[in-house]
Design a protein around this motif. Structure first.
Motif, PDB file in Angstrom:
ATOM      1  N   ARG A  19       0.910  -1.354   0.042  1.00  0.00           N
ATOM      2  CA  ARG A  19      -0.221  -0.015  -0.048  1.00  0.00           C
ATOM      3  C   ARG A  19       0.855   1.358  -0.016  1.00  0.00           C
ATOM      4  N   HIS A  20       1.938   1.229   0.779  1.00  0.00           N
ATOM      5  CA  HIS A  20       2.707   2.275   0.747  1.00  0.00           C
ATOM      6  C   HIS A  20       3.771   2.612  -0.324  1.00  0.00           C
ATOM      7  N   ALA A  21       3.786   1.705  -1.367  1.00  0.00           N
ATOM      8  CA  ALA A  21       4.781   1.768  -2.246  1.00  0.00           C
ATOM      9  C   ALA A  21       3.946   2.110  -3.493  1.00  0.00           C
ATOM     10  N   ALA A  22       4.725   2.260  -4.761  1.00  0.00           N
ATOM     11  CA  ALA A  22       4.186   2.824  -5.835  1.00  0.00           C
ATOM     12  C   ALA A  22       4.185   1.799  -7.261  1.00  0.00           C
ATOM     13  N   ARG A  23       4.244   0.599  -6.823  1.00  0.00           N
ATOM     14  CA  ARG A  23       4.427  -0.455  -8.015  1.00  0.00           C
ATOM     15  C   ARG A  23       3.187  -1.407  -8.259  1.00  0.00           C
ATOM     16  N   SER A  24       1.873  -0.666  -7.853  1.00  0.00           N
ATOM     17  CA  SER A  24       0.923  -1.713  -7.756  1.00  0.00           C
ATOM     18  C   SER A  24       0.456  -1.900  -9.314  1.00  0.00           C
ATOM     19  N   ARG A  25       0.638  -1.017 -10.073  1.00  0.00           N
ATOM     20  CA  ARG A  25       0.183  -1.267 -11.615  1.00  0.00           C
ATOM     21  C   ARG A  25       1.192  -2.445 -12.147  1.00  0.00           C
ATOM     22  N   GLU A  26       2.640  -2.238 -11.730  1.00  0.00           N
ATOM     23  CA  GLU A  26       3.655  -3.571 -12.138  1.00  0.00           C
ATOM     24  C   GLU A  26       3.052  -4.740 -11.657  1.00  0.00           C
ATOM     25  N   ILE A  27       2.601  -4.759 -10.479  1.00  0.00           N
ATOM     26  CA  ILE A  27       2.218  -6.210 -10.098  1.00  0.00           C
ATOM     27  C   ILE A  27       0.898  -6.637 -10.656  1.00  0.00           C
ATOM     28  N   ALA A  28      -0.088  -5.598 -10.955  1.00  0.00           N
ATOM     29  CA  ALA A  28      -1.345  -5.824 -11.314  1.00  0.00           C
ATOM     30  C   ALA A  28      -0.827  -6.506 -12.873  1.00  0.00           C
ATOM     31  N   ASP A  29       0.006  -5.759 -13.562  1.00  0.00           N
ATOM     32  CA  ASP A  29       0.291  -6.399 -14.943  1.00  0.00           C
ATOM     33  C   ASP A  29       0.954  -7.950 -14.728  1.00  0.00           C
ATOM     34  N   LEU A  30       1.842  -8.306 -13.721  1.00  0.00           N
ATOM     35  CA  LEU A  30       2.072  -9.571 -13.481  1.00  0.00           C
ATOM     36  C   LEU A  30       1.000 -10.505 -13.273  1.00  0.00           C
ATOM     37  N   ALA A  31       0.178 -10.140 -12.512  1.00  0.00           N
ATOM     38  CA  ALA A  31      -1.045 -10.777 -12.179  1.00  0.00           C
ATOM     39  C   ALA A  31      -1.841 -11.321 -13.382  1.00  0.00           C
ATOM     40  N   VAL A  32      -1.931 -10.184 -14.229  1.00  0.00           N
ATOM     41  CA  VAL A  32      -2.788 -10.568 -15.579  1.00  0.00           C
ATOM     42  C   VAL A  32      -1.788 -11.689 -16.492  1.00  0.00           C
ATOM     43  N   LYS A  33      -0.536 -11.548 -16.570  1.00  0.00           N
ATOM     44  CA  LYS A  33       0.342 -12.087 -17.416  1.00  0.00           C
ATOM     45  C   LYS A  33       0.320 -13.749 -16.898  1.00  0.00           C
ATOM     46  N   TYR A  34       0.427 -13.855 -15.638  1.00  0.00           N
ATOM     47  CA  TYR A  34       0.499 -15.153 -15.102  1.00  0.00           C
ATOM     48  C   TYR A  34      -0.646 -15.906 -14.577  1.00  0.00           C
ATOM     49  N   ARG A  35      -1.807 -15.428 -15.214  1.00  0.00           N
ATOM     50  CA  ARG A  35      -3.176 -15.778 -14.547  1.00  0.00           C
ATOM     51  C   ARG A  35      -3.370 -17.157 -15.041  1.00  0.00           C
ATOM     52  N   ASP A  36      -3.002 -17.644 -16.244  1.00  0.00           N
ATOM     53  CA  ASP A  36      -2.949 -19.036 -16.737  1.00  0.00           C
ATOM     54  C   ASP A  36      -1.820 -19.888 -16.243  1.00  0.00           C
ATOM     55  N   GLN A  37      -1.062 -19.535 -15.304  1.00  0.00           N
ATOM     56  CA  GLN A  37      -0.045 -20.177 -14.659  1.00  0.00           C
ATOM     57  C   GLN A  37      -0.157 -20.285 -13.151  1.00  0.00           C
ATOM     58  N   GLU A  38      -1.455 -20.441 -12.780  1.00  0.00           N
ATOM     59  CA  GLU A  38      -1.897 -20.573 -11.285  1.00  0.00           C
ATOM     60  C   GLU A  38      -1.691 -19.269 -10.696  1.00  0.00           C
ATOM     61  N   VAL A  39      -1.548 -18.172 -11.315  1.00  0.00           N
ATOM     62  CA  VAL A  39      -1.739 -16.716 -10.417  1.00  0.00           C
ATOM     63  C   VAL A  39      -3.187 -16.329 -10.408  1.00  0.00           C
ATOM     64  N   ALA A  40      -3.835 -16.464  -9.168  1.00  0.00           N
ATOM     65  CA  ALA A  40      -5.260 -16.368  -9.177  1.00  0.00           C
ATOM     66  C   ALA A  40      -6.014 -15.017  -9.264  1.00  0.00           C
ATOM     67  N   GLY A  41      -4.838 -14.034  -8.835  1.00  0.00           N
ATOM     68  CA  GLY A  41      -5.399 -12.898  -8.676  1.00  0.00           C
ATOM     69  C   GLY A  41      -4.276 -11.765  -7.864  1.00  0.00           C
ATOM     70  N   PHE A  42      -4.869 -10.599  -7.379  1.00  0.00           N
ATOM     71  CA  PHE A  42      -4.215  -9.383  -7.040  1.00  0.00           C
ATOM     72  C   PHE A  42      -4.393  -8.941  -5.719  1.00  0.00           C
ATOM     73  N   ASP A  43      -3.829  -8.673  -5.035  1.00  0.00           N
ATOM     74  CA  ASP A  43      -4.106  -8.051  -3.533  1.00  0.00           C
ATOM     75  C   ASP A  43      -3.194  -6.782  -3.504  1.00  0.00           C
ATOM     76  N   ILE A  44      -3.772  -5.841  -2.202  1.00  0.00           N
ATOM     77  CA  ILE A  44      -2.732  -4.945  -1.606  1.00  0.00           C
ATOM     78  C   ILE A  44      -2.870  -5.042  -0.200  1.00  0.00           C
ATOM     79  N   ALA A  45      -1.588  -4.855   0.245  1.00  0.00           N
ATOM     80  CA  ALA A  45      -1.530  -5.053   1.763  1.00  0.00           C
ATOM     81  C   ALA A  45      -0.524  -4.060   2.349  1.00  0.00           C
ATOM     82  N   GLY A  46      -0.302  -4.225   3.679  1.00  0.00           N
ATOM     83  CA  GLY A  46       0.407  -3.176   4.303  1.00  0.00           C
ATOM     84  C   GLY A  46      -0.454  -2.175   5.253  1.00  0.00           C
TER      85      GLY A  46
END
Length: 366
Positions: free
Chosen positions: A158-185
């Motif tokens: 939550r305190h960082a600024a890389r959420s869009r990068e991580i969201a891109d990864l969640a979409v990129k790997y969703r066919d490889q057992e990545v279920a989704g995205f989350d924010i924490a902190g």
């Protein structure tokens, strides 16, 4: 008095039934022995103890501070040793094996890729290492006759600024057992609306996401997560209880937000022991999960951080059964709730419910 052969709700018996886990942090479930060995191999010299029992006790004592911020500090040690591919593969594999030994048949385990790049791994390498570890653990438990499916949730801080990068990864790997995205902190001062671009992107891509909300901060955090960001699930969501009042006759009045959460069947990823540790609940016996279940909210039982909380799915369900006099039917209800709420295609969720969960509880309910 009728004679019944229904097994007692002991920890030993509860461990044998199928369980579903939606909220578990990879860096919050490292084995103490593994922490010590990885620290030695990677040169991490900050562990408070190199004795497994003492180290486990230190994590537990540090976590029982009543402060989410203090609770989060304990992760500096687990994350500190999880900075190489080998370490990530090992921790992920052991996570699967530990969950399978606890009777978990489906789990979504989350981690923050951005926290594991201190020694040169890039974000893709971090994700791939964890997925490889999950696959290795799944193969290991299959050889032992157990079946489990573990998928990843990619977390942005939550305190960082890389959420869009991580969201891109969640979409990129969703066919490889990545279920989704989350924010924490830490919630206070870091509202989910700081990451609207990530959530808007995920919605456009029809991707699933959950948001830590309503744990250390109150109703505004939940409202923003749902109404501004469009979360599919709420990580914890304990403070929804602040929008519910009880009458003298025991009936309840739901505020507009609480009614919305219940009526929309928004899943609440609750972790009783962790919630007590961080001060979100006073005790297991007074945890809002009891009232929320009675009122028909879609509540689920989770571990959050097995190392810090010294817990398992078995211990969480055992504690709830003792506190609220739950039956096997109640534990099945929690389990089916969780499976219904998983970030998995409907037909696959239904197959696990019908072919694994219901048969696993059938003899107990009879």
């Amino acid at each position: 008095m009728p004679i019944t052969n229904t097994p007692a709700l002991t920890a030993e018996n509860i461990r044998t039934v199928p369980k579903v886990l939606l909220h578990d942090h990879l860096d919050g479930g490292v084995r103490p022995v593994t922490l010590i060995e990885l620290a030695e191999h990677t040169g991490y010299a900050e562990l408070p103890s190199t004795h497994p029992a003492e180290l486990a006790r230190w994590f537990s004592e540090a976590a029982y501070s009543g402060s989410l911020e203090r609770y989060l500090e304990t992760f500096s040690h687990t994350v500190g040793v999880m900075q190489t591919r080998d370490a990530l593969v090992r921790v992920a594999s052991e996570c699967v094996q530990d969950l399978a030994a606890d009777g978990v048949v489906y789990a979504e385990v989350r981690f923050a890729p951005e926290l594991h790049t201190e020694k040169g791994l890039d974000l893709d390498e971090v994700v791939q290492a964890v997925l490889d570890g999950f696959a290795a653990g799944t193969r290991a438990v299959a050889q032992a006759g157990h079946r489990i499916r573990v998928r990843a949730l990619l977390t942005a801080m939550r305190h960082a600024a890389r959420s869009r990068e991580i969201a891109d990864l969640a979409v990129k790997y969703r066919d490889q057992e990545v279920a989704g995205f989350d924010i924490a902190g830490a919630e206070a001062g870091f509202p989910p609306t700081r990451h609207l671009d990530a959530f808007e992107y995920l919605r456009r891509e029809n991707a699933h996401f959950t948001i830590h909300a309503g744990e250390a901060f109150g109703l505004p955090s939940i409202w923003e997560a749902l109404q501004w960001c469009g979360a599919d699930r709420l990580g914890h969501g304990v403070r929804i209880i602040d929008d519910i009042s009880l009458n003298f006759d025991g009936t309840a009045n739901l505020g507009l937000l609480a009614a919305y959460v219940r009526d929309k069947r928004i899943p609440l990823e609750m972790a009783p022991t962790s919630n007590v540790q961080t001060g979100a609940a006073e005790s297991i016996a007074t945890h809002p999960i009891g009232l929320l279940k009675d009122l028909g909210f879609r509540v689920t039982v989770n571990t959050d951080n097995r190392l810090m909380s010294g817990c398992t799915m078995t211990s969480e369900m055992t504690a709830l059964a003792e506190a609220f006099d739950y039956t096997w039917a109640d534990l099945r209800w929690f389990t089916v709730n969780a499976m219904k709420s998983a970030f998995l295609p409907f037909d696959q969720r239904l197959a696990i419910i019908e072919n694994v969960i219901k048969p696993g509880y059938a003899a107990l309910l009879d």
